[in-house]
Design a protein around this motif. Structure first.
Motif, PDB file in Angstrom:
ATOM      1  N   PRO A  23     -27.941  -1.105  16.218  1.00 34.37           N
ATOM      2  CA  PRO A  23     -27.084  -1.797  15.253  1.00 34.37           C
ATOM      3  C   PRO A  23     -27.851  -2.774  14.371  1.00 34.37           C
ATOM      4  N   LEU A  24     -27.505  -2.767  13.068  1.00 34.83           N
ATOM      5  CA  LEU A  24     -27.976  -3.776  12.135  1.00 34.83           C
ATOM      6  C   LEU A  24     -26.738  -4.465  11.582  1.00 34.83           C
ATOM      7  N   PHE A  25     -26.702  -5.786  11.665  1.00 36.52           N
ATOM      8  CA  PHE A  25     -25.512  -6.560  11.310  1.00 36.52           C
ATOM      9  C   PHE A  25     -25.645  -7.123   9.895  1.00 36.52           C
ATOM     10  N   CYS A  26     -24.554  -7.028   9.129  1.00 44.38           N
ATOM     11  CA  CYS A  26     -24.559  -7.589   7.778  1.00 44.38           C
ATOM     12  C   CYS A  26     -24.639  -9.109   7.879  1.00 44.38           C
ATOM     13  N   LEU A  27     -25.712  -9.673   7.359  1.00 45.33           N
ATOM     14  CA  LEU A  27     -25.953 -11.105   7.504  1.00 45.33           C
ATOM     15  C   LEU A  27     -24.861 -11.930   6.837  1.00 45.33           C
ATOM     16  N   ALA A  28     -24.415 -11.525   5.664  1.00 47.08           N
ATOM     17  CA  ALA A  28     -23.385 -12.287   4.945  1.00 47.08           C
ATOM     18  C   ALA A  28     -22.092 -12.341   5.757  1.00 47.08           C
ATOM     19  N   ASP A  29     -21.743 -11.222   6.419  1.00 49.46           N
ATOM     20  CA  ASP A  29     -20.517 -11.186   7.218  1.00 49.46           C
ATOM     21  C   ASP A  29     -20.633 -12.079   8.449  1.00 49.46           C
ATOM     22  N   VAL A  30     -21.791 -12.018   9.111  1.00 45.76           N
ATOM     23  CA  VAL A  30     -22.012 -12.855  10.300  1.00 45.76           C
ATOM     24  C   VAL A  30     -21.970 -14.329   9.918  1.00 45.76           C
ATOM     25  N   ALA A  31     -22.627 -14.678   8.811  1.00 47.21           N
ATOM     26  CA  ALA A  31     -22.639 -16.072   8.362  1.00 47.21           C
ATOM     27  C   ALA A  31     -21.230 -16.547   8.023  1.00 47.21           C
ATOM     28  N   ASP A  32     -20.437 -15.666   7.423  1.00 50.26           N
ATOM     29  CA  ASP A  32     -19.058 -16.032   7.097  1.00 50.26           C
ATOM     30  C   ASP A  32     -18.240 -16.263   8.366  1.00 50.26           C
ATOM     31  N   ALA A  33     -18.422 -15.407   9.365  1.00 48.06           N
ATOM     32  CA  ALA A  33     -17.680 -15.549  10.623  1.00 48.06           C
ATOM     33  C   ALA A  33     -18.044 -16.844  11.346  1.00 48.06           C
ATOM     34  N   LEU A  34     -19.312 -17.257  11.204  1.00 46.99           N
ATOM     35  CA  LEU A  34     -19.787 -18.459  11.905  1.00 46.99           C
ATOM     36  C   LEU A  34     -19.787 -19.692  11.002  1.00 46.99           C
ATOM     37  N   ASN A  35     -19.247 -19.535   9.780  1.00 49.19           N
ATOM     38  CA  ASN A  35     -19.155 -20.651   8.829  1.00 49.19           C
ATOM     39  C   ASN A  35     -20.525 -21.251   8.536  1.00 49.19           C
ATOM     40  N   ILE A  36     -21.513 -20.380   8.318  1.00 46.92           N
ATOM     41  CA  ILE A  36     -22.868 -20.806   7.984  1.00 46.92           C
ATOM     42  C   ILE A  36     -23.084 -20.640   6.482  1.00 46.92           C
ATOM     43  N   LYS A  37     -23.553 -21.695   5.846  1.00 47.78           N
ATOM     44  CA  LYS A  37     -23.804 -21.662   4.412  1.00 47.78           C
ATOM     45  C   LYS A  37     -25.242 -21.214   4.137  1.00 47.78           C
ATOM     46  N   ASN A  38     -25.486 -20.770   2.914  1.00 49.50           N
ATOM     47  CA  ASN A  38     -26.828 -20.409   2.449  1.00 49.50           C
ATOM     48  C   ASN A  38     -27.506 -19.395   3.369  1.00 49.50           C
ATOM     49  N   HIS A  39     -26.842 -18.283   3.606  1.00 52.75           N
ATOM     50  CA  HIS A  39     -27.422 -17.294   4.501  1.00 52.75           C
ATOM     51  C   HIS A  39     -28.684 -16.662   3.910  1.00 52.75           C
ATOM     52  N   ARG A  40     -28.851 -16.735   2.585  1.00 54.42           N
ATOM     53  CA  ARG A  40     -30.065 -16.186   1.975  1.00 54.42           C
ATOM     54  C   ARG A  40     -31.294 -16.994   2.402  1.00 54.42           C
ATOM     55  N   ASP A  41     -31.157 -18.322   2.422  1.00 55.75           N
ATOM     56  CA  ASP A  41     -32.256 -19.163   2.895  1.00 55.75           C
ATOM     57  C   ASP A  41     -32.528 -18.902   4.370  1.00 55.75           C
ATOM     58  N   LEU A  42     -31.470 -18.636   5.113  1.00 52.63           N
ATOM     59  CA  LEU A  42     -31.602 -18.353   6.544  1.00 52.63           C
ATOM     60  C   LEU A  42     -32.457 -17.105   6.753  1.00 52.63           C
ATOM     61  N   ALA A  43     -32.221 -16.090   5.939  1.00 47.76           N
ATOM     62  CA  ALA A  43     -32.958 -14.837   6.091  1.00 47.76           C
ATOM     63  C   ALA A  43     -34.430 -15.003   5.753  1.00 47.76           C
ATOM     64  N   SER A  44     -34.719 -15.823   4.748  1.00 43.64           N
ATOM     65  CA  SER A  44     -36.104 -15.951   4.284  1.00 43.64           C
ATOM     66  C   SER A  44     -36.931 -16.937   5.096  1.00 43.64           C
ATOM     67  N   LYS A  45     -36.274 -17.899   5.765  1.00 43.53           N
ATOM     68  CA  LYS A  45     -37.015 -18.977   6.418  1.00 43.53           C
ATOM     69  C   LYS A  45     -36.939 -18.975   7.944  1.00 43.53           C
ATOM     70  N   GLN A  46     -35.861 -18.495   8.531  1.00 45.03           N
ATOM     71  CA  GLN A  46     -35.670 -18.680   9.971  1.00 45.03           C
ATOM     72  C   GLN A  46     -35.569 -17.383  10.771  1.00 45.03           C
ATOM     73  N   LEU A  47     -35.542 -16.241  10.084  1.00 44.06           N
ATOM     74  CA  LEU A  47     -35.411 -14.980  10.785  1.00 44.06           C
ATOM     75  C   LEU A  47     -36.716 -14.200  10.755  1.00 44.06           C
ATOM     76  N   ASN A  48     -36.886 -13.331  11.725  1.00 39.02           N
ATOM     77  CA  ASN A  48     -38.071 -12.469  11.783  1.00 39.02           C
ATOM     78  C   ASN A  48     -37.951 -11.390  10.713  1.00 39.02           C
ATOM     79  N   PRO A  49     -38.857 -11.381   9.742  1.00 45.52           N
ATOM     80  CA  PRO A  49     -38.734 -10.412   8.635  1.00 45.52           C
ATOM     81  C   PRO A  49     -38.783  -8.953   9.105  1.00 45.52           C
ATOM     82  N   LYS A  50     -39.364  -8.695  10.284  1.00 46.78           N
ATOM     83  CA  LYS A  50     -39.405  -7.318  10.787  1.00 46.78           C
ATOM     84  C   LYS A  50     -38.016  -6.807  11.159  1.00 46.78           C
ATOM     85  N   GLY A  51     -37.093  -7.744  11.387  1.00 47.10           N
ATOM     86  CA  GLY A  51     -35.737  -7.358  11.768  1.00 47.10           C
ATOM     87  C   GLY A  51     -34.740  -7.551  10.642  1.00 47.10           C
ATOM     88  N   VAL A  52     -35.237  -7.634   9.402  1.00 49.42           N
ATOM     89  CA  VAL A  52     -34.377  -7.816   8.237  1.00 49.42           C
ATOM     90  C   VAL A  52     -34.542  -6.593   7.320  1.00 49.42           C
TER      91      VAL A  52
END
Length: 255
Positions: A23-52
């Protein structure tokens, strides 16, 4: 064929793309469910790029490039949130969604409320274009996906259902008519259903054909009566048969 699975967690729409049954999860949907803002910054700074991964996905506005994350990055997003929704989302994903995907390769939930609305709109559009009744369009949809009602279509089949409704509102392609000859074109419910070259065939009005058939039958009976009267010569028929005019014996004869 798309491997996108769409369903709802509470009031949030979550999309999962299956890649090699992982499974690959849509980041925007997960961020919306968890009320997380700026999911684009989250993807570029805090996530492993190999899993994006960037995946073109069918949306209400057409195909768009969306960011999807793998299971390991999903953990990072969940653990980043300290809201109560994060615990509920985590339990739901780990206890229901992931075990189901591991077991069957899909999460067998039916359509979301939004997807059901889109199906209804597509059915109405199909009926308007084909001039078919809503019932007929729904019936073909049920038969295609083997369900008793559209609400029971699986979420993983949503894209296919939309494509089916879009494709079935188009008339079948006509053959090449750019040649001399005579053609039979059958139209049903304002839709061309059959085209056939009828060179070598004779065409006749149905009412004229019925009259011709009736007259042919009458003429055959007339000839049969004449044949019976000819048997008078051989003594096989009474002479009295000749006393009455043939048209009186068979008033419907056409002489």
């Amino acid at each position: 064929m798309s491997n996108l699975i769409a369903y709802q967690f509470k009031n949030s729409n979550i999309r999962i793309e299956l890649k090699n049954n992982e499974p690959l999860f849509c980041l925007a949907d997960v961020a919306d469910a968890l009320n997380i803002k700026n999911h684009r910054d989250l993807a570029s700074k805090q996530l492993n790029p190999k899993g994006v991964e960037k995946i073109y996905t069918l949306t209400n506005g057409g195909k768009q490039e969306l960011t999807f994350i793998d299971e390991a990055n999903l953990y990072r997003v969940i653990f980043r949130s300290n809201k109560k929704e994060a615990v509920d989302f985590q339990n739901w994903v780990f206890e229901q969604v992931l075990p189901s995907i591991r077991k069957t390769g899909s999460y067998s939930l039916t359509l979301t409320t939004e997807q059901q609305y889109q199906i209804k709109e597509a059915v109405h559009a199909n009926a308007a274009k084909t001039h078919r009744r809503f019932f007929a369009v729904y019936k073909s949809l049920y038969a295609k996906f083997n369900v008793p009602r559209y609400q029971d279509i699986l979420a993983k089949d949503f894209d296919d259902a939309m494509l089916f409704l879009e494709a079935s509102d188009k008339q079948p392609a006509l053959p090449n008519l750019n040649q001399n000859g005579r053609w039979l074109v059958i139209v049903k419910n304002n839709t061309v259903t059959h085209v056939e070259n009828i060179n070598g065939y004779n065409c006749i009005n149905a009412d004229v054909f019925k009259k011709l058939r009736m007259q042919t039958k009458q003429q055959a009976e007339y000839l049969l009566e004449l044949a019976k009267r000819m048997r008078v010569i051989d003594g096989e028929c009474s002479n009295s048969r000749l006393d009455a005019p043939i048209e009186e014996l068979h008033s419907k004869f056409i002489i």
